[in-house]
Each structure stands twice: as structure tokens, then as C-alpha cells.
Scaffold this motif. Structure first.
Motif, PDB file in Angstrom:
ATOM      1  N   GLU A 307     119.905  95.072 -51.463  1.00 53.55           N
ATOM      2  CA  GLU A 307     118.897  96.011 -51.965  1.00 53.55           C
ATOM      3  C   GLU A 307     119.007  97.339 -51.230  1.00 53.55           C
ATOM      4  OE1 GLU A 307     116.966  97.509 -54.023  1.00 53.55           O
ATOM      5  OE2 GLU A 307     115.532  95.872 -54.358  1.00 53.55           O
ATOM      6  N   ALA A 308     118.532  98.401 -51.867  1.00 58.53           N
ATOM      7  CA  ALA A 308     118.484  99.740 -51.266  1.00 58.53           C
ATOM      8  C   ALA A 308     117.054 100.054 -50.866  1.00 58.53           C
ATOM      9  CB  ALA A 308     118.993 100.784 -52.266  1.00 58.53           C
ATOM     10  N   PHE A 309     116.854 100.418 -49.601  1.00 57.99           N
ATOM     11  CA  PHE A 309     115.529 100.716 -49.068  1.00 57.99           C
ATOM     12  C   PHE A 309     115.437 102.189 -48.682  1.00 57.99           C
ATOM     13  CE2 PHE A 309     116.246  96.235 -48.314  1.00 57.99           C
ATOM     14  CZ  PHE A 309     115.044  95.644 -48.669  1.00 57.99           C
ATOM     15  N   MET A 310     114.298 102.805 -49.019  1.00 56.66           N
ATOM     16  CA  MET A 310     114.032 104.183 -48.622  1.00 56.66           C
ATOM     17  C   MET A 310     113.009 104.189 -47.484  1.00 56.66           C
ATOM     18  SD  MET A 310     116.115 105.470 -50.704  1.00 56.66           S
ATOM     19  CE  MET A 310     115.862 107.168 -50.188  1.00 56.66           C
ATOM     20  N   PRO A 311     113.032 105.191 -46.602  1.00 56.35           N
ATOM     21  CA  PRO A 311     112.117 105.215 -45.458  1.00 56.35           C
ATOM     22  C   PRO A 311     110.646 105.180 -45.839  1.00 56.35           C
ATOM     23  CG  PRO A 311     113.859 106.835 -45.163  1.00 56.35           C
ATOM     24  CD  PRO A 311     113.994 106.322 -46.562  1.00 56.35           C
ATOM     25  N   ASP A 312     110.279 105.775 -46.969  1.00 56.79           N
ATOM     26  CA  ASP A 312     108.870 105.803 -47.374  1.00 56.79           C
ATOM     27  C   ASP A 312     108.519 104.696 -48.368  1.00 56.79           C
ATOM     28  OD1 ASP A 312     110.280 106.807 -49.502  1.00 56.79           O
ATOM     29  OD2 ASP A 312     109.278 108.759 -49.548  1.00 56.79           O
ATOM     30  N   GLY A 313     109.467 103.811 -48.656  1.00 52.34           N
ATOM     31  CA  GLY A 313     109.182 102.652 -49.482  1.00 52.34           C
ATOM     32  C   GLY A 313     109.067 102.901 -50.963  1.00 52.34           C
ATOM     33  N   ILE A 314     109.364 104.101 -51.435  1.00 49.18           N
ATOM     34  CA  ILE A 314     109.343 104.397 -52.866  1.00 49.18           C
ATOM     35  C   ILE A 314     110.703 104.943 -53.277  1.00 49.18           C
ATOM     36  CG2 ILE A 314     106.852 104.719 -53.005  1.00 49.18           C
ATOM     37  CD1 ILE A 314     107.294 107.737 -52.914  1.00 49.18           C
ATOM     38  N   PRO A 315     111.052 104.832 -54.547  1.00 53.45           N
ATOM     39  CA  PRO A 315     112.421 105.146 -54.961  1.00 53.45           C
ATOM     40  C   PRO A 315     112.714 106.624 -55.103  1.00 53.45           C
ATOM     41  CG  PRO A 315     111.116 104.485 -56.851  1.00 53.45           C
ATOM     42  CD  PRO A 315     110.246 104.275 -55.645  1.00 53.45           C
TER      43      PRO A 315
END
Length: 385
Positions: A307-315
């Protein structure tokens, strides 16, 4: 094999195939390029939650719109994708946790959202009679549910192909380049070109974005799940917990799927997640604390998707800020499955109309660079550090 098209979609997961479907239905010639096979990673091996519950506020309008499409999935793609409108329930095990949920519902109502409903201990037991007696309440979302991930991916793929899209598997993208008004895409099976490019490459999307000049702090990781042997029916809704990781559902055949955002390492070069059994054991203990009668139940298998994760948790959803005719949709941070149907519609709107009918400003690809620039305060002349 078609080499040129109006649009090339990189990535054959649910968002890529949904984008291809919506683009093809708008009359565009579409090519999908998938490095392995469609649904190989996050889209095909996740928990299948169709969840508006517990969303980041910025995602709620998209999640609600997408849920409507899930309730009409057979009309959209010719298959219901195993969607079950079971409802989703997030439980509180202490009074402090219940107060947190009460505050959450009040905040959402102040923003005009009423899809989350606070329920007390008695209502929880009416929904799930087998739950442990210490549970004191929860949040209930009656129109949420769950679906079968790989079946959903396959349904969108077949619908996209019926609409005219071409899907090329085992075609890994190595390089993208924009010149002479077109995107040129070099792959392990030769070159392709198109006017528009859509980046839905999941955990590998950050590298493609960087090639186009859109650097993002994407982090790839594994996400683990396990499934048990069969048990007599005891729970209908999808369950989550407030104070500890949990995503929990029972299928019609009696097996129980256990997750809860349990992350593990991932090998991007080998393209697989690495299951961490001690972490899975902690999730199993959470389940047996809530349902003691499951202690003897055996685990059938465990796995990890990438999975791809962003620092702020939104895409990231939106146009490139550095290159023309490029749209990104990636970094869904373990909760992109439910958004897949509406995500493709948004991509198609951006490609064909240059705008989205739903609010996507919080998902801009350059938001991290803008925050970094805003936080940088250069020293004034004569000042000291």
C-alpha cells in the motif's frame, strides 16, 4: 496491441480500472498498463470495507458519493462485486472512548454530516448480541458494508474492456516523458503514447510523479490480514474499535476476516509485503477479548498487500502542478477501496473537463511542498538563531 490512445492509465488496481471505465464511457480511447496483473496489490487483497465511518473530514463528501455507487454496483459494472450492506460499527470499550465518539459525532453534525450515529451499550448488543459485556457503546453507520476486493477489481476491468479500454498486464512502466504535446511511456513491453496520462500506480506512484516533477513524500508499506476457519454465524456488521486496531467481519461461509490497519514491511523491488506474525497475534488477542468464544478458532492463512501511505493519511487526487495533461490518484493510505468507484469518475472529469464536481482541493499533489514553504521562515538581517 494498440500503442497510442487518448489516455494511458498506469496501474491496474481498482482506481486505475475505475478511471479507465469512466474515461472510456466518455468516448476516450484508453490503455491501462499494469506491471503484474490487475488487483495484485492493495486493491485485490484488502479487507473490502465499504466504509464512510471514521473518514478524514476532507474525504467524507467523496466517501458518501462513492457509497451511493456501491449500492448500485450491478448497474454500474454489471456485477454487485459481493457488496453486502451490513452496516459498520465502531465500538467503545471505556467511558473515555465513548466520550471521544460522542465528540466525533457532534463535530460531524456541526459540519452538516449525519451518517454517523451514536449508539449505547444496549443498541450495540442488539446489533451484535455476542459481543463482550464490557463494551459501552459505539458509532453505527447503517448504510456502510463490505465487498469482495478481487471480484470488484475484475468487475471494473471487464466493464472497462466492454467500454473499449485495452488492458495490458505484465507491462511495467519504466519511464514517462512529455514531449511534442504527448506523453511517451516506456515499458518492459515497448513504448506507448497518449495525450493524457493518469497515475494510479499505488505504492509505485511516487516515483512516476517525481519523474513528472511532482515530488511527494509517499511511503510504501505492507498491510496485513488473516482469515480464520469457519464458525457459526455470530456477527453481521463490520466491526472496528476505538482504542485498538481492529477491522473484523464474518462472511456468509462462516470465516472471519481480521485486520485493522496492521502495517508491516514491504519489499518494493520484489513487489510483496512481509507478514509480521507477532503483530497479527496482537490483533487476534483483540478479537478474542471482544468475542471470547472465538479463542479455539484456528487461523487459515495470513497475507500482506503493498500500500501507499501519505504523511497526512489522505490521498493525492488531482492534476499535476508541474506537467500538462497528467492526473494523479494514489496514496490512499489503506482506505482507498471504498473510494474506487467515485475516484474513477473524478479522474474522468479532470481529464475531460479540467475540474471535479466534488471538492478535491485538500488532496492536491503540491500540498506538502506548500506547507514546507509556509513553515520556512528565513532569518531577518541582524537577527540571531
Amino acid at each position: 496491441m494498440k500503442r497510442s490512445a487518448d489516455a494511458i492509465v498506469v496501474g491496474g488496481g481498482l482506481h486505475g480500472l475505475s478511471s479507465a471505465l469512466h474515461l472510456a464511457r466518455r468516448g476516450l480511447e484508453v490503455i491501462v498498463l499494469e506491471a503484474e496483473f490487475c488487483g495484485r496489490h492493495a486493491s485485490g487483497v484488502n479487507a473490502g470495507g465499504v466504509r464512510t465511518l471514521g473518514r478524514h473530514v476532507a474525504e467524507i463528501p467523496l466517501a458518501l458519493a462513492s457509497r451511493t455507487l456501491w449500492h448500485h454496483m450491478a448497474e454500474l459494472v454489471g456485477d454487485d462485486a459481493g457488496f453486502a450492506p451490513s452496516g459498520q460499527l465502531k465500538i467503545a470499550e471505556t467511558d473515555d472512548e465513548l466520550q471521544m465518539l460522542r465528540d466525533t459525532v457532534a463535530h460531524l453534525q456541526s459540519l452538516g454530516f449525519d451518517h454517523e450515529e451514536l449508539v449505547d451499550a444496549q443498541q450495540v448488543r442488539e446489533l451484535v448480541p455476542a459481543i463482550a459485556p464490557h463494551v459501552v457503546g459505539g458509532i453505527w453507520v447503517r448504510d456502510d458494508g463490505h465487498a469482495l476486493p478481487y471480484r470488484a477489481v475484475t468487475a471494473f476491468r471487464l466493464a472497462a474492456q466492454r467500454a473499449g479500454a485495452e488492458v495490458h498486464e505484465e507491462t511495467r512502466v519504466e519511464r514517462i516523458d512529455h514531449r511534442a504535446g504527448r506523453w511517451h511511456v516506456a515499458t518492459t513491453r515497448g513504448s506507448f503514447d497518449a495525450t493524457h496520462l493518469v497515475n494510479t500506480a499505488g505504492a509505485w506512484a511516487g516515483a512516476l510523479a517525481a519523474q513528472a516533477g511532482d515530488a511527494v513524500p509517499l511511503e510504501a508499506g505492507g498491510l496485513m490480514l488473516m482469515i480464520t476457519h469457519r464458525a457459526p454465524p455470530f456477527v453481521t456488521p463490520v466491526l472496528g474499535a476505538t482504542g485498538r486496531p481492529l477491522s473484523f467481519k464474518q462472511f456468509a461461509n462462516g470465516t472471519v476476516l481480521i485486520g485493522g490497519g496492521l502495517r508491516c514491511a514491504a519489499d518494493l523491488d520484489a513487489r510483496h509485503g512481509i507478514v509480521d506474525m507477532p503483530k497479527l497475534a496482537s490483533s487476534a488477542r483483540t478479537v478474542t477479548a471482544l468475542f471470547p468464544h472465538l479463542k479455539p478458532l484456528g487461523v487459515n492463512r495470513a497475507w500482506a498487500g503493498v500500500e501507499a501511505f501519505m504523511p497526512d493519511g489522505i490521498p493525492v487526487i488531482g492534476p499535476s502542478r508541474a506537467a500538462p495533461n497528467l492526473v494523479h490518484a494514489f496514496g490512499f493510505s489503506a482506505h482507498g477501496f471504498e473510494l474506487g468507484p467515485i475516484g474513477g469518475q473524478i479522474v474522468a472529469e479532470l481529464v475531460t473537463e479540467g475540474r471535479s464536481t466534488l471538492p478535491i482541493e485538500p488532496f492536491a499533489v503540491d500540498r506538502f511542498a506548500r506547507r514546507a514553504a509556509a513553515s520556512f521562515q528565513p532569518l531577518q538581517e541582524g537577527s540571531s538563531s
